[in-house]
Design a protein around this motif. Structure first.
Motif, PDB file in Angstrom:
ATOM      1  N   PRO A   1      -7.939 -36.954  66.894  1.00 17.74           N
ATOM      2  CA  PRO A   1      -8.040 -35.939  65.862  1.00 17.74           C
ATOM      3  C   PRO A   1      -9.503 -35.697  65.543  1.00 17.74           C
ATOM      4  CG  PRO A   1      -6.622 -37.775  65.164  1.00 17.74           C
ATOM      5  CD  PRO A   1      -7.222 -38.128  66.480  1.00 17.74           C
ATOM      6  N   PRO A   2      -9.881 -34.462  65.184  1.00 16.13           N
ATOM      7  CA  PRO A   2     -11.285 -34.191  64.915  1.00 16.13           C
ATOM      8  C   PRO A   2     -11.804 -35.073  63.783  1.00 16.13           C
ATOM      9  CG  PRO A   2      -9.911 -32.264  64.427  1.00 16.13           C
ATOM     10  CD  PRO A   2      -9.029 -33.335  64.979  1.00 16.13           C
ATOM     11  N   ALA A   3     -12.977 -35.633  64.014  1.00 17.55           N
ATOM     12  CA  ALA A   3     -13.576 -36.506  63.001  1.00 17.55           C
ATOM     13  C   ALA A   3     -14.259 -35.664  61.936  1.00 17.55           C
ATOM     14  CB  ALA A   3     -14.591 -37.433  63.656  1.00 17.55           C
TER      15      ALA A   3
ATOM     16  N   ALA B   1     -20.738 -29.815  84.828  1.00 17.97           N
ATOM     17  CA  ALA B   1     -21.858 -28.954  85.213  1.00 17.97           C
ATOM     18  C   ALA B   1     -21.334 -27.528  85.343  1.00 17.97           C
ATOM     19  CB  ALA B   1     -22.462 -29.421  86.523  1.00 17.97           C
ATOM     20  N   LYS B   2     -21.964 -26.622  84.649  1.00 22.94           N
ATOM     21  CA  LYS B   2     -21.612 -25.201  84.746  1.00 22.94           C
ATOM     22  C   LYS B   2     -22.790 -24.374  84.279  1.00 22.94           C
ATOM     23  CE  LYS B   2     -19.407 -24.755  80.235  1.00 22.94           C
ATOM     24  NZ  LYS B   2     -18.220 -24.345  79.529  1.00 22.94           N
ATOM     25  N   ALA B   3     -22.807 -23.120  84.695  1.00 20.46           N
ATOM     26  CA  ALA B   3     -23.880 -22.229  84.268  1.00 20.46           C
ATOM     27  C   ALA B   3     -23.895 -22.157  82.750  1.00 20.46           C
ATOM     28  CB  ALA B   3     -23.670 -20.847  84.874  1.00 20.46           C
ATOM     29  N   ASN B   4     -25.067 -22.189  82.188  1.00 16.09           N
ATOM     30  CA  ASN B   4     -25.241 -22.127  80.735  1.00 16.09           C
ATOM     31  C   ASN B   4     -24.457 -23.220  80.011  1.00 16.09           C
ATOM     32  OD1 ASN B   4     -26.871 -19.743  80.999  1.00 16.09           O
ATOM     33  ND2 ASN B   4     -24.964 -18.618  81.336  1.00 16.09           N
ATOM     34  N   ALA B   5     -24.532 -24.431  80.506  1.00 12.44           N
ATOM     35  CA  ALA B   5     -23.827 -25.565  79.895  1.00 12.44           C
ATOM     36  C   ALA B   5     -24.385 -25.861  78.507  1.00 12.44           C
ATOM     37  CB  ALA B   5     -23.961 -26.799  80.784  1.00 12.44           C
ATOM     38  N   VAL B   6     -23.502 -26.356  77.656  1.00 15.58           N
ATOM     39  CA  VAL B   6     -23.871 -26.724  76.290  1.00 15.58           C
ATOM     40  C   VAL B   6     -23.206 -28.058  75.972  1.00 15.58           C
ATOM     41  CG1 VAL B   6     -23.692 -26.091  73.843  1.00 15.58           C
ATOM     42  CG2 VAL B   6     -24.032 -24.306  75.560  1.00 15.58           C
ATOM     43  N   LEU B   7     -23.943 -28.938  75.317  1.00 18.56           N
ATOM     44  CA  LEU B   7     -23.349 -30.184  74.826  1.00 18.56           C
ATOM     45  C   LEU B   7     -23.827 -30.411  73.406  1.00 18.56           C
ATOM     46  CD1 LEU B   7     -25.531 -32.776  74.804  1.00 18.56           C
ATOM     47  CD2 LEU B   7     -25.308 -32.439  77.237  1.00 18.56           C
ATOM     48  N   THR B   8     -23.038 -31.176  72.652  1.00 21.68           N
ATOM     49  CA  THR B   8     -23.373 -31.426  71.253  1.00 21.68           C
ATOM     50  C   THR B   8     -23.239 -32.906  70.934  1.00 21.68           C
ATOM     51  OG1 THR B   8     -22.611 -29.218  70.624  1.00 21.68           O
ATOM     52  CG2 THR B   8     -22.836 -30.832  68.849  1.00 21.68           C
ATOM     53  N   PHE B   9     -24.284 -33.448  70.329  1.00 18.75           N
ATOM     54  CA  PHE B   9     -24.235 -34.783  69.761  1.00 18.75           C
ATOM     55  C   PHE B   9     -23.800 -34.598  68.313  1.00 18.75           C
ATOM     56  CE2 PHE B   9     -27.627 -35.045  72.988  1.00 18.75           C
ATOM     57  CZ  PHE B   9     -27.164 -36.107  73.746  1.00 18.75           C
ATOM     58  N   LYS B  10     -22.682 -35.211  67.929  1.00 18.94           N
ATOM     59  CA  LYS B  10     -22.112 -35.050  66.595  1.00 18.94           C
ATOM     60  C   LYS B  10     -22.579 -36.158  65.653  1.00 18.94           C
ATOM     61  CE  LYS B  10     -19.032 -31.693  67.252  1.00 18.94           C
ATOM     62  NZ  LYS B  10     -19.080 -30.473  66.499  1.00 18.94           N
ATOM     63  N   ASN B  11     -22.631 -35.816  64.369  1.00 16.04           N
ATOM     64  CA  ASN B  11     -22.908 -36.788  63.302  1.00 16.04           C
ATOM     65  C   ASN B  11     -24.173 -37.607  63.560  1.00 16.04           C
ATOM     66  OD1 ASN B  11     -20.519 -35.997  61.982  1.00 16.04           O
ATOM     67  ND2 ASN B  11     -19.326 -37.402  63.237  1.00 16.04           N
ATOM     68  N   VAL B  12     -25.257 -36.912  63.842  1.00 18.17           N
ATOM     69  CA  VAL B  12     -26.539 -37.564  64.119  1.00 18.17           C
ATOM     70  C   VAL B  12     -27.247 -37.871  62.803  1.00 18.17           C
ATOM     71  CG1 VAL B  12     -28.784 -37.307  65.249  1.00 18.17           C
ATOM     72  CG2 VAL B  12     -26.718 -36.377  66.330  1.00 18.17           C
ATOM     73  N   LYS B  13     -27.692 -39.102  62.675  1.00 18.12           N
ATOM     74  CA  LYS B  13     -28.419 -39.525  61.481  1.00 18.12           C
ATOM     75  C   LYS B  13     -29.850 -38.991  61.542  1.00 18.12           C
ATOM     76  CE  LYS B  13     -25.702 -43.698  61.083  1.00 18.12           C
ATOM     77  NZ  LYS B  13     -25.660 -45.149  61.180  1.00 18.12           N
TER      78      LYS B  13
ATOM     79  N   PRO C   1     -21.363 -37.806  55.829  1.00 25.85           N
ATOM     80  CA  PRO C   1     -22.372 -37.244  54.915  1.00 25.85           C
ATOM     81  C   PRO C   1     -23.774 -37.677  55.347  1.00 25.85           C
ATOM     82  CG  PRO C   1     -20.814 -38.709  53.758  1.00 25.85           C
ATOM     83  CD  PRO C   1     -20.452 -38.710  55.200  1.00 25.85           C
ATOM     84  N   GLY C   2     -24.717 -36.776  55.231  1.00 29.75           N
ATOM     85  CA  GLY C   2     -26.095 -37.088  55.586  1.00 29.75           C
ATOM     86  C   GLY C   2     -26.376 -37.019  57.075  1.00 29.75           C
ATOM     87  N   THR C   3     -25.436 -36.492  57.859  1.00 28.22           N
ATOM     88  CA  THR C   3     -25.647 -36.341  59.294  1.00 28.22           C
ATOM     89  C   THR C   3     -25.564 -34.868  59.677  1.00 28.22           C
ATOM     90  OG1 THR C   3     -23.309 -36.555  59.898  1.00 28.22           O
ATOM     91  CG2 THR C   3     -24.600 -38.600  59.742  1.00 28.22           C
ATOM     92  N   THR C   4     -25.938 -34.578  60.902  1.00 25.61           N
ATOM     93  CA  THR C   4     -25.865 -33.207  61.398  1.00 25.61           C
ATOM     94  C   THR C   4     -25.570 -33.238  62.898  1.00 25.61           C
ATOM     95  OG1 THR C   4     -26.951 -31.053  61.340  1.00 25.61           O
ATOM     96  CG2 THR C   4     -28.323 -32.931  61.950  1.00 25.61           C
ATOM     97  N   ASP C   5     -25.455 -32.074  63.501  1.00 18.66           N
ATOM     98  CA  ASP C   5     -25.212 -31.958  64.930  1.00 18.66           C
ATOM     99  C   ASP C   5     -26.485 -31.531  65.652  1.00 18.66           C
ATOM    100  OD1 ASP C   5     -22.584 -32.555  64.393  1.00 18.66           O
ATOM    101  OD2 ASP C   5     -21.864 -30.497  64.651  1.00 18.66           O
TER     102      ASP C   5
ATOM    103  N   GLY D   1     -28.921 -50.360  76.902  1.00 13.61           N
ATOM    104  CA  GLY D   1     -29.127 -51.447  75.963  1.00 13.61           C
ATOM    105  C   GLY D   1     -29.416 -50.996  74.547  1.00 13.61           C
ATOM    106  N   ASP D   2     -29.311 -49.702  74.281  1.00 12.29           N
ATOM    107  CA  ASP D   2     -29.561 -49.171  72.937  1.00 12.29           C
ATOM    108  C   ASP D   2     -28.219 -48.835  72.299  1.00 12.29           C
ATOM    109  OD1 ASP D   2     -30.339 -47.897  70.630  1.00 12.29           O
ATOM    110  OD2 ASP D   2     -31.558 -46.368  71.619  1.00 12.29           O
ATOM    111  N   ALA D   3     -27.727 -49.733  71.472  1.00 12.43           N
ATOM    112  CA  ALA D   3     -26.415 -49.549  70.844  1.00 12.43           C
ATOM    113  C   ALA D   3     -26.385 -48.352  69.899  1.00 12.43           C
ATOM    114  CB  ALA D   3     -26.013 -50.819  70.101  1.00 12.43           C
ATOM    115  N   SER D   4     -27.530 -47.916  69.413  1.00 12.66           N
ATOM    116  CA  SER D   4     -27.540 -46.792  68.473  1.00 12.66           C
ATOM    117  C   SER D   4     -27.813 -45.453  69.165  1.00 12.66           C
ATOM    118  CB  SER D   4     -28.568 -47.037  67.369  1.00 12.66           C
ATOM    119  OG  SER D   4     -29.867 -47.106  67.922  1.00 12.66           O
ATOM    120  N   ALA D   5     -27.932 -45.456  70.503  1.00 14.98           N
ATOM    121  CA  ALA D   5     -28.148 -44.202  71.232  1.00 14.98           C
ATOM    122  C   ALA D   5     -26.875 -43.362  71.220  1.00 14.98           C
ATOM    123  CB  ALA D   5     -28.564 -44.498  72.667  1.00 14.98           C
ATOM    124  N   TYR D   6     -27.050 -42.065  71.314  1.00  8.50           N
ATOM    125  CA  TYR D   6     -25.941 -41.122  71.415  1.00  8.50           C
ATOM    126  C   TYR D   6     -25.811 -40.737  72.883  1.00  8.50           C
ATOM    127  CZ  TYR D   6     -26.496 -40.587  66.365  1.00  8.50           C
ATOM    128  OH  TYR D   6     -26.589 -40.815  65.012  1.00  8.50           O
ATOM    129  N   ALA D   7     -24.588 -40.563  73.359  1.00  7.99           N
ATOM    130  CA  ALA D   7     -24.369 -40.190  74.755  1.00  7.99           C
ATOM    131  C   ALA D   7     -23.349 -39.064  74.830  1.00  7.99           C
ATOM    132  CB  ALA D   7     -23.875 -41.396  75.549  1.00  7.99           C
TER     133      ALA D   7
END
Length: 156
Positions: free
Chosen positions: A25-27, A77-89, A31-35, A66-72
Motif C-alpha cells: 500500500p502507498p506509504a 531503461a527507457k527513453a526519458n526515464a524518471v526515478l524518484t527517491f521517496k521520503n528523503v531527509k 513529516p520533514g521529508t521530501t522527494d 555498506g551505507d545503511a542510510s543510502a537510498y536506492a
C-alpha cells in the motif's frame, strides 16, 4: 462488533491483494521529508535497467555499498526515464547512476578499469579519469521537492 469485523475483513483482503500483486500500500510521506526526482537522458539503448543510489556519505560515494542510510532505486531503461527517491531527509546528497544493460547487478568493465556500461552523476558532474568527487555531485535537500537532470555517459 459487526462493523469492527467488517473493517478487519477489509484490511485482510487489502493485504492479500497487495501480497498477490507484489505491491505494498502507498506509504504516507514522513513529516520533514521530501522527494528527489531524477530525469535521465542520453541512454544509448533501452536494454536492462538503471540502478541509482543516493548517499550523504562522502566515503561511500559513488557505490553506496555498506551505507545503511543510502537510498536506492531501480527502474527499467527507457527513453526519458524518471526515478524518484521517496521520503528523503534533509541534508547534502550525491547520486550515482548505472545503466546496467545486461541487468546483472554490477558495472561491467573492459580491461578491468574502463566501464562498458553507462553512468551518470547528480549535478551532471563530469568524469575525468575517475568518478567525480562527492563535492562535485553534491546538492542540498530541504523541504521542497527537488529534480535532478542526469545525462548518461558511455566510454565506448
Amino acid at each position: 462488533m459487526r462493523h469492527g469485523s467488517r473493517h478487519i475483513r477489509s484490511l485482510t483482503c487489502l493485504a492479500a491483494a497487495a501480497a498477490l500483486t507484489g505491491a505494498a500500500p502507498p506509504a504516507a510521506p514522513d513529516p520533514g521529508t521530501t522527494d528527489v526526482t531524477v530525469t535521465i537522458s542520453n541512454l544509448r539503448n533501452v536494454k536492462g535497467v538503471i540502478r541509482a543510489c543516493m548517499t550523504q556519505n562522502k566515503k561511500r560515494f559513488p557505490k553506496c555499498r555498506g551505507d545503511a542510510s543510502a537510498y536506492a532505486a531501480v527502474v527499467p531503461a527507457k527513453a526519458n526515464a524518471v526515478l524518484t527517491f521517496k521520503n528523503v531527509k534533509p541534508g547534502t546528497y550525491a547520486i550515482a547512476l548505472l545503466h546496467d544493460e545486461n541487468d546483472n547487478g554490477k558495472a561491467d568493465r573492459a580491461l578491468s578499469m574502463i566501464p562498458k556500461e553507462g553512468f551518470g552523476f547528480s549535478r551532471d558532474a563530469k568524469v575525468v579519469m575517475s568518478p567525480p568527487k562527492f563535492s562535485s555531485a553534491a546538492f542540498t535537500v530541504a523541504e521542497a521537492p527537488i529534480t535532478q537532470a542526469i545525462r548518461m555517459r558511455y566510454m565506448f
